[in-house]
Scaffold this motif. Structure first.
Motif, PDB file in Angstrom:
ATOM      1  N   MET A   1      14.543 -38.627  41.423  1.00  7.37           N
ATOM      2  CA  MET A   1      14.097 -37.326  41.862  1.00  7.37           C
ATOM      3  C   MET A   1      14.820 -37.009  43.165  1.00  7.37           C
ATOM      4  SD  MET A   1      10.245 -36.026  42.676  1.00  7.37           S
ATOM      5  CE  MET A   1       9.722 -36.462  41.058  1.00  7.37           C
ATOM      6  N   ARG A   2      15.136 -35.715  43.343  1.00  5.53           N
ATOM      7  CA  ARG A   2      15.777 -35.284  44.581  1.00  5.53           C
ATOM      8  C   ARG A   2      15.379 -33.845  44.887  1.00  5.53           C
ATOM      9  NH1 ARG A   2      22.097 -34.586  42.554  1.00  5.53           N
ATOM     10  NH2 ARG A   2      21.728 -32.807  41.158  1.00  5.53           N
ATOM     11  N   LEU A   3      15.626 -33.458  46.139  1.00  2.00           N
ATOM     12  CA  LEU A   3      15.427 -32.083  46.582  1.00  2.00           C
ATOM     13  C   LEU A   3      16.808 -31.472  46.808  1.00  2.00           C
ATOM     14  CD1 LEU A   3      12.548 -32.610  49.170  1.00  2.00           C
ATOM     15  CD2 LEU A   3      12.359 -31.883  46.775  1.00  2.00           C
ATOM     16  N   THR A  24      16.150 -29.781  35.951  1.00  2.00           N
ATOM     17  CA  THR A  24      15.223 -29.073  36.821  1.00  2.00           C
ATOM     18  C   THR A  24      13.768 -29.258  36.403  1.00  2.00           C
ATOM     19  OG1 THR A  24      15.428 -27.064  35.512  1.00  2.00           O
ATOM     20  CG2 THR A  24      16.941 -27.309  37.366  1.00  2.00           C
ATOM     21  N   VAL A  25      12.910 -28.747  37.266  1.00  2.00           N
ATOM     22  CA  VAL A  25      11.471 -28.703  37.027  1.00  2.00           C
ATOM     23  C   VAL A  25      11.081 -27.236  37.057  1.00  2.00           C
ATOM     24  CG1 VAL A  25       9.211 -29.328  37.941  1.00  2.00           C
ATOM     25  CG2 VAL A  25      11.112 -30.943  38.115  1.00  2.00           C
ATOM     26  N   CYS A  26      10.506 -26.738  35.998  1.00  2.00           N
ATOM     27  CA  CYS A  26      10.074 -25.340  35.950  1.00  2.00           C
ATOM     28  C   CYS A  26       8.932 -25.134  36.935  1.00  2.00           C
ATOM     29  CB  CYS A  26       9.632 -24.982  34.535  1.00  2.00           C
ATOM     30  SG  CYS A  26       9.188 -23.252  34.358  1.00  2.00           S
ATOM     31  N   ASP A  27       8.986 -24.060  37.708  1.00  2.00           N
ATOM     32  CA  ASP A  27       7.987 -23.841  38.753  1.00  2.00           C
ATOM     33  C   ASP A  27       6.910 -22.826  38.382  1.00  2.00           C
ATOM     34  OD1 ASP A  27       9.387 -21.463  38.894  1.00  2.00           O
ATOM     35  OD2 ASP A  27       9.872 -21.623  41.014  1.00  2.00           O
ATOM     36  N   ASP A  28       6.810 -22.455  37.113  1.00  2.00           N
ATOM     37  CA  ASP A  28       5.849 -21.424  36.699  1.00  2.00           C
ATOM     38  C   ASP A  28       4.413 -21.741  37.097  1.00  2.00           C
ATOM     39  OD1 ASP A  28       7.847 -19.904  35.635  1.00  2.00           O
ATOM     40  OD2 ASP A  28       7.483 -20.503  33.571  1.00  2.00           O
ATOM     41  N   SER A  29       3.984 -22.970  36.916  1.00  2.00           N
ATOM     42  CA  SER A  29       2.596 -23.306  37.243  1.00  2.00           C
ATOM     43  C   SER A  29       2.521 -24.285  38.416  1.00  2.00           C
ATOM     44  CB  SER A  29       1.891 -23.904  36.019  1.00  2.00           C
ATOM     45  OG  SER A  29       2.551 -25.083  35.602  1.00  2.00           O
ATOM     46  N   TRP A  30       3.591 -24.355  39.186  1.00  2.00           N
ATOM     47  CA  TRP A  30       3.677 -25.268  40.328  1.00  2.00           C
ATOM     48  C   TRP A  30       2.642 -24.886  41.381  1.00  2.00           C
ATOM     49  CZ3 TRP A  30       6.637 -29.491  40.260  1.00  2.00           C
ATOM     50  CH2 TRP A  30       6.837 -30.187  41.449  1.00  2.00           C
ATOM     51  N   ASP A  31       1.955 -25.891  41.922  1.00  2.00           N
ATOM     52  CA  ASP A  31       0.996 -25.613  42.998  1.00  2.00           C
ATOM     53  C   ASP A  31       1.051 -26.727  44.042  1.00  2.00           C
ATOM     54  OD1 ASP A  31      -0.509 -27.771  41.980  1.00  2.00           O
ATOM     55  OD2 ASP A  31      -1.958 -26.484  40.990  1.00  2.00           O
ATOM     56  N   ASP A  32       0.150 -26.661  45.023  1.00  2.00           N
ATOM     57  CA  ASP A  32       0.153 -27.628  46.123  1.00  2.00           C
ATOM     58  C   ASP A  32      -0.087 -29.052  45.636  1.00  2.00           C
ATOM     59  OD1 ASP A  32       0.699 -25.720  48.032  1.00  2.00           O
ATOM     60  OD2 ASP A  32      -1.400 -25.382  48.533  1.00  2.00           O
ATOM     61  N   TYR A  33      -0.846 -29.227  44.561  1.00  2.00           N
ATOM     62  CA  TYR A  33      -1.085 -30.569  44.033  1.00  2.00           C
ATOM     63  C   TYR A  33       0.220 -31.185  43.527  1.00  2.00           C
ATOM     64  CZ  TYR A  33      -6.016 -29.251  44.203  1.00  2.00           C
ATOM     65  OH  TYR A  33      -7.248 -28.840  44.612  1.00  2.00           O
ATOM     66  N   ASP A  34       1.007 -30.402  42.805  1.00  2.00           N
ATOM     67  CA  ASP A  34       2.300 -30.882  42.316  1.00  2.00           C
ATOM     68  C   ASP A  34       3.204 -31.234  43.501  1.00  2.00           C
ATOM     69  OD1 ASP A  34       2.166 -30.177  39.254  1.00  2.00           O
ATOM     70  OD2 ASP A  34       1.512 -28.382  40.297  1.00  2.00           O
ATOM     71  N   VAL A  38       4.966 -34.915  44.533  1.00  2.00           N
ATOM     72  CA  VAL A  38       6.410 -35.070  44.713  1.00  2.00           C
ATOM     73  C   VAL A  38       6.721 -35.593  46.112  1.00  2.00           C
ATOM     74  CG1 VAL A  38       8.576 -33.799  44.952  1.00  2.00           C
ATOM     75  CG2 VAL A  38       7.129 -33.418  42.970  1.00  2.00           C
ATOM     76  N   CYS A  39       6.074 -35.033  47.125  1.00  2.00           N
ATOM     77  CA  CYS A  39       6.328 -35.491  48.494  1.00  2.00           C
ATOM     78  C   CYS A  39       5.966 -36.965  48.656  1.00  2.00           C
ATOM     79  CB  CYS A  39       5.562 -34.641  49.494  1.00  2.00           C
ATOM     80  SG  CYS A  39       6.284 -32.997  49.702  1.00  2.00           S
ATOM     81  N   ARG A  40       4.841 -37.348  48.111  1.00  2.00           N
ATOM     82  CA  ARG A  40       4.440 -38.761  48.163  1.00  2.00           C
ATOM     83  C   ARG A  40       5.455 -39.639  47.435  1.00  2.00           C
ATOM     84  NH1 ARG A  40      -0.568 -37.511  47.459  1.00  2.00           N
ATOM     85  NH2 ARG A  40      -0.580 -37.757  45.216  1.00  2.00           N
ATOM     86  N   GLN A  41       5.889 -39.185  46.268  1.00  2.00           N
ATOM     87  CA  GLN A  41       6.849 -39.953  45.474  1.00  2.00           C
ATOM     88  C   GLN A  41       8.182 -40.108  46.215  1.00  2.00           C
ATOM     89  OE1 GLN A  41       7.262 -38.509  41.461  1.00  2.00           O
ATOM     90  NE2 GLN A  41       8.825 -40.008  40.938  1.00  2.00           N
ATOM     91  N   GLU A  77      -2.078 -38.409  41.657  1.00  2.00           N
ATOM     92  CA  GLU A  77      -1.076 -39.199  40.934  1.00  2.00           C
ATOM     93  C   GLU A  77      -0.057 -39.790  41.912  1.00  2.00           C
ATOM     94  OE1 GLU A  77      -2.519 -35.826  38.320  1.00  2.00           O
ATOM     95  OE2 GLU A  77      -1.762 -35.997  40.364  1.00  2.00           O
ATOM     96  N   SER A  78       0.503 -40.925  41.537  1.00  2.00           N
ATOM     97  CA  SER A  78       1.531 -41.547  42.394  1.00  2.00           C
ATOM     98  C   SER A  78       2.932 -41.083  42.011  1.00  2.00           C
ATOM     99  CB  SER A  78       1.432 -43.076  42.320  1.00  2.00           C
ATOM    100  OG  SER A  78       1.589 -43.508  40.997  1.00  2.00           O
ATOM    101  N   SER A  79       3.069 -40.453  40.861  1.00  2.00           N
ATOM    102  CA  SER A  79       4.366 -39.996  40.381  1.00  2.00           C
ATOM    103  C   SER A  79       4.191 -38.719  39.576  1.00  2.00           C
ATOM    104  CB  SER A  79       4.968 -41.091  39.483  1.00  2.00           C
ATOM    105  OG  SER A  79       6.109 -40.621  38.829  1.00  2.00           O
TER     106      SER A  79
END
Length: 87
Positions: A1-3, A24-34, A38-41, A77-79
């Motif tokens: 994974m990368r930014l 890529t990762v589709c951002d349609d339903s992306w929220d703070d939990y997602d 990702v930040c933790r991962q 989740e951890s990942s």
């Protein structure tokens, strides 16, 4: 994974390496939990901040295969792969 596409190493569009290809990762339903997952991962200890839902593709649209769509994380989740999704 990368930014990708951010102005620092701690921001950008989320991309996933799968089967030897970055996608890529589709951002349609992306929220703070997602974003938290990702930040933790990625090893960030602070909470995530994401552009609002009206800011789709804020860091530029990705190209290539969409490896993850409609992710629904609970934030524990951890990942990102542990979250439910449609792809």
């Amino acid at each position: 994974m990368r930014l990708v596409g951010g102005s620092s190493s701690s921001e950008g569009r989320v991309e996933i390496y799968h089967n030897g290809v970055w996608g890529t990762v589709c951002d349609d339903s992306w929220d703070d939990y997602d974003a938290d997952v990702v930040c933790r991962q990625l090893g960030f200890s602070d909470g995530a901040t994401r552009p609002g839902s009206y800011m789709q593709a804020y860091f530029g649209q990705g190209s290539g295969k969409i490896w993850l769509d409609d992710s629904r994380c609970t934030g524990t989740e951890s990942s990102l792969s542990d979250c439910s999704s449609s792809a």
